[in-house]
Design a protein around this motif. Structure first.
Motif, mmCIF file in Angstrom:
data_model
loop_
_atom_site.group_PDB
_atom_site.id
_atom_site.type_symbol
_atom_site.label_atom_id
_atom_site.label_comp_id
_atom_site.label_asym_id
_atom_site.label_seq_id
_atom_site.Cartn_x
_atom_site.Cartn_y
_atom_site.Cartn_z
ATOM 1 N N LEU A 170 61.664 55.334 51.427
ATOM 2 C CA LEU A 170 62.934 54.851 51.969
ATOM 3 C C LEU A 170 63.867 56.019 52.242
ATOM 4 N N LYS A 171 64.599 55.946 53.338
ATOM 5 C CA LYS A 171 65.446 57.066 53.737
ATOM 6 C C LYS A 171 66.806 57.045 53.045
ATOM 7 N N ASN A 172 67.430 55.895 53.015
ATOM 8 C CA ASN A 172 68.792 55.827 52.488
ATOM 9 C C ASN A 172 68.907 54.726 51.439
ATOM 10 N N VAL A 173 68.846 55.117 50.186
ATOM 11 C CA VAL A 173 69.024 54.176 49.090
ATOM 12 C C VAL A 173 70.144 54.700 48.205
ATOM 13 N N SER A 174 71.061 53.814 47.849
ATOM 14 C CA SER A 174 72.204 54.200 47.025
ATOM 15 C C SER A 174 72.315 53.268 45.820
ATOM 16 N N ILE A 175 72.917 53.772 44.768
ATOM 17 C CA ILE A 175 73.200 52.935 43.609
ATOM 18 C C ILE A 175 74.091 51.775 44.053
ATOM 19 N N GLY A 176 73.726 50.568 43.640
ATOM 20 C CA GLY A 176 74.458 49.370 44.035
ATOM 21 C C GLY A 176 73.831 48.617 45.183
ATOM 22 N N ASP A 177 72.820 49.207 45.831
ATOM 23 C CA ASP A 177 72.144 48.512 46.930
ATOM 24 C C ASP A 177 71.438 47.258 46.433
ATOM 25 N N GLU A 178 71.360 46.268 47.295
ATOM 26 C CA GLU A 178 70.712 44.997 46.954
ATOM 27 C C GLU A 178 69.206 45.169 46.764
ATOM 28 N N VAL A 179 68.692 44.508 45.728
ATOM 29 C CA VAL A 179 67.258 44.471 45.440
ATOM 30 C C VAL A 179 66.838 43.011 45.330
ATOM 31 N N VAL A 180 65.836 42.612 46.079
ATOM 32 C CA VAL A 180 65.331 41.240 45.997
ATOM 33 C C VAL A 180 64.099 41.210 45.095
ATOM 34 N N ILE A 181 64.192 40.388 44.073
ATOM 35 C CA ILE A 181 63.088 40.186 43.133
ATOM 36 C C ILE A 181 62.199 39.034 43.598
ATOM 37 N N LEU A 182 62.858 37.995 44.076
ATOM 38 C CA LEU A 182 62.175 36.806 44.576
ATOM 39 C C LEU A 182 62.984 36.269 45.746
ATOM 40 N N GLY A 183 62.341 36.109 46.891
ATOM 41 C CA GLY A 183 63.037 35.602 48.052
ATOM 42 C C GLY A 183 62.883 36.509 49.260
ATOM 43 N N GLN A 184 63.757 36.318 50.232
ATOM 44 C CA GLN A 184 63.663 37.036 51.499
ATOM 45 C C GLN A 184 64.700 38.151 51.604
ATOM 46 N N GLN A 185 64.308 39.195 52.310
ATOM 47 C CA GLN A 185 65.233 40.260 52.686
ATOM 48 C C GLN A 185 64.776 40.804 54.032
ATOM 49 N N LYS A 186 65.629 40.670 55.026
ATOM 50 C CA LYS A 186 65.260 40.995 56.398
ATOM 51 C C LYS A 186 64.001 40.205 56.779
ATOM 52 N N LEU A 187 62.946 40.857 57.212
ATOM 53 C CA LEU A 187 61.738 40.139 57.632
ATOM 54 C C LEU A 187 60.706 39.999 56.521
ATOM 55 N N ALA A 188 61.001 40.547 55.360
ATOM 56 C CA ALA A 188 60.041 40.530 54.249
ATOM 57 C C ALA A 188 60.382 39.422 53.253
ATOM 58 N N GLU A 189 59.382 38.987 52.510
ATOM 59 C CA GLU A 189 59.580 37.920 51.526
ATOM 60 C C GLU A 189 58.638 38.097 50.347
ATOM 61 N N ILE A 190 59.167 37.837 49.157
ATOM 62 C CA ILE A 190 58.354 37.747 47.941
ATOM 63 C C ILE A 190 58.415 36.295 47.487
ATOM 64 N N THR A 191 57.281 35.644 47.443
ATOM 65 C CA THR A 191 57.206 34.241 47.033
ATOM 66 C C THR A 191 56.682 34.134 45.604
ATOM 67 N N PRO A 192 56.883 32.975 44.955
ATOM 68 C CA PRO A 192 56.290 32.757 43.631
ATOM 69 C C PRO A 192 54.765 32.884 43.659
ATOM 70 N N GLU A 193 54.155 32.503 44.783
ATOM 71 C CA GLU A 193 52.696 32.610 44.897
ATOM 72 C C GLU A 193 52.252 34.068 44.887
ATOM 73 N N ILE A 194 53.009 34.929 45.550
ATOM 74 C CA ILE A 194 52.675 36.354 45.576
ATOM 75 C C ILE A 194 52.751 36.937 44.165
ATOM 76 N N LEU A 195 53.857 36.687 43.477
ATOM 77 C CA LEU A 195 54.000 37.228 42.120
ATOM 78 C C LEU A 195 52.985 36.599 41.169
ATOM 79 N N GLY A 196 52.697 35.312 41.359
ATOM 80 C CA GLY A 196 51.707 34.654 40.513
ATOM 81 C C GLY A 196 50.335 35.275 40.654
ATOM 82 N N LYS A 197 49.952 35.565 41.879
ATOM 83 C CA LYS A 197 48.645 36.183 42.121
ATOM 84 C C LYS A 197 48.581 37.576 41.507
#
Length: 354
Positions: free
Chosen positions: A310-337
């Protein structure tokens, strides 16, 4: 002042979309299963929204959950699906809760305590059709004759719906035979239900008077192919620290030597928050819509991820643990697998502190 480092969001609009989608699949009424705090999604919030949408029956695991719903003005019928301690049965007999009859031993104990007042309880009898967990076997049903009981409903539970049609059909036939036997014995079985989320989508005939739906309403996939269900839970946090690690340095607990120069970010979520330890070196998060892999072990309230690409990451930036961010998504099925578990486990654990 906002002090929470983890944000849980439950999308009730998506919940409504899932409910409407299921209603198009089945003609049966829907019993919304809200046990385990609605699979981590918030039992009271889900129940109130459900009543607004016309739901009139809820399934919970234990008495405490039923009491919580009533304290929060949920008016619909509530079926307690699991064990009720003997010391609570007098209180239950004075309530409007519907309880599960799952063994003759249980019934005998309740009869000893309540006597003639046993008739005050509304039961749904759980028929053991092959799950071999809770439930009365078909050859035990005759023994119910000696009790003065009100069996309002009957149900069973599919063990492998969506994966094994032969076993599911066998369970269904045993259940129907058991209900016919109960009716011949004089019991007025008004409500029948056997379908769980997977059963709803496997075969429409399994939708009897009600279907018991939990995971599908929360957007979890009950079958081994994708249905038009939308996950309703999103979990976000922030970047709390950034470090540059040189080749040969250790990262986190144990011996975890980096084989290259790497830039890492510390994320304030860990196994005390329900993020499974088994996701160590397997899981990932989303930052700026990009996949950032976990390096090292999941800690009690922190994980470490690789942000080298990643080019520009700063303290306080949003992190998605579960769900969508832009065009990417983490689903419960992904983490379960990745964690070698079921998606239900993922949301129950991650939603536990809600």
């Amino acid at each position: 002042m906002l002090t929470k480092r983890i944000i849980h969001k439950i999308d009730l609009e998506k919940y409504e979309e899932n409910l409407n989608y299921i209603r198009k699949i089945t003609d049966a009424k829907i019993m919304v299963v809200v046990k385990a705090n609605a699979y981590g999604h918030g039992m009271v919030k889900i129940s109130k929204k459900s009543e607004e949408l016309g739901i009139d029956f809820f399934g919970v695991a234990f008495l405490e959950e039923a009491e919580e719903l009533r304290k929060n003005d949920i008016k619909s019928d509530i079926l307690i699906l699991n064990y009720i301690a003997e010391e609570n049965i007098i209180k239950v007999s004075q309530s409007d809760y519907i309880i599960t009859l799952y063994s003759l031993e249980q019934l005998e104990k309740y009869n000893e305590i309540l006597g003639k007042k046993l008739k005050n309880i509304k039961f749904h009898i759980n028929i053991n059709t092959g799950m071999n967990r809770l439930g009365i076997n078909i050859d035990e049903l005759e023994k119910l004759k000696k009790y003065n009981i009100n069996i309002e409903g009957a149900y069973s539970h599919f063990s492998n719906a969506g994966n094994d049609e032969e076993i599911t059909e066998k369970q269904y036939q045993i259940f129907q035979k058991s209900v016919r036997k109960l009716k011949k014995m004089g019991f007025n079985i008004r409500i029948k239900h056997i379908s769980n989320s997977a059963g709803v989508f496997q075969n429409k005939k399994y939708s009897l008077d009600y279907v018991r739906v939990g995971m599908a309403l929360y957007g979890l996939q009950p079958l081994n192919y994708k249905l038009d269900l939308k996950p309703i839970m999103t979990i976000k946090t922030i970047v709390s620290n950034i470090r540059n690690i040189k080749k040969g340095e250790n990262i986190g607990y144990g011996k975890n030597i980096s084989n290259k120069n790497v830039k890492i970010s510390i994320i304030p979520i860990g196994y005390s928050d329900g993020y499974l330890m088994s996701l160590s070196k397997k899981g990932y998060v989303l930052i700026d819509g990009k996949k950032c892999n976990i390096v090292g072990e999941v800690c009690m309230e922190q994980i470490i991820v690789d942000i080298s690409k990643l080019k520009n990451v700063s303290i306080g930036d949003e992190v998605v643990i579960l769900g969508q961010q832009k065009l990417a998504e983490i689903t419960p099925e992904i983490l379960g697998k990745l964690a070698n578990t079921v998606p239900d486990d993922i949301v129950c654990k991650l939603g536990q502190k809600r």
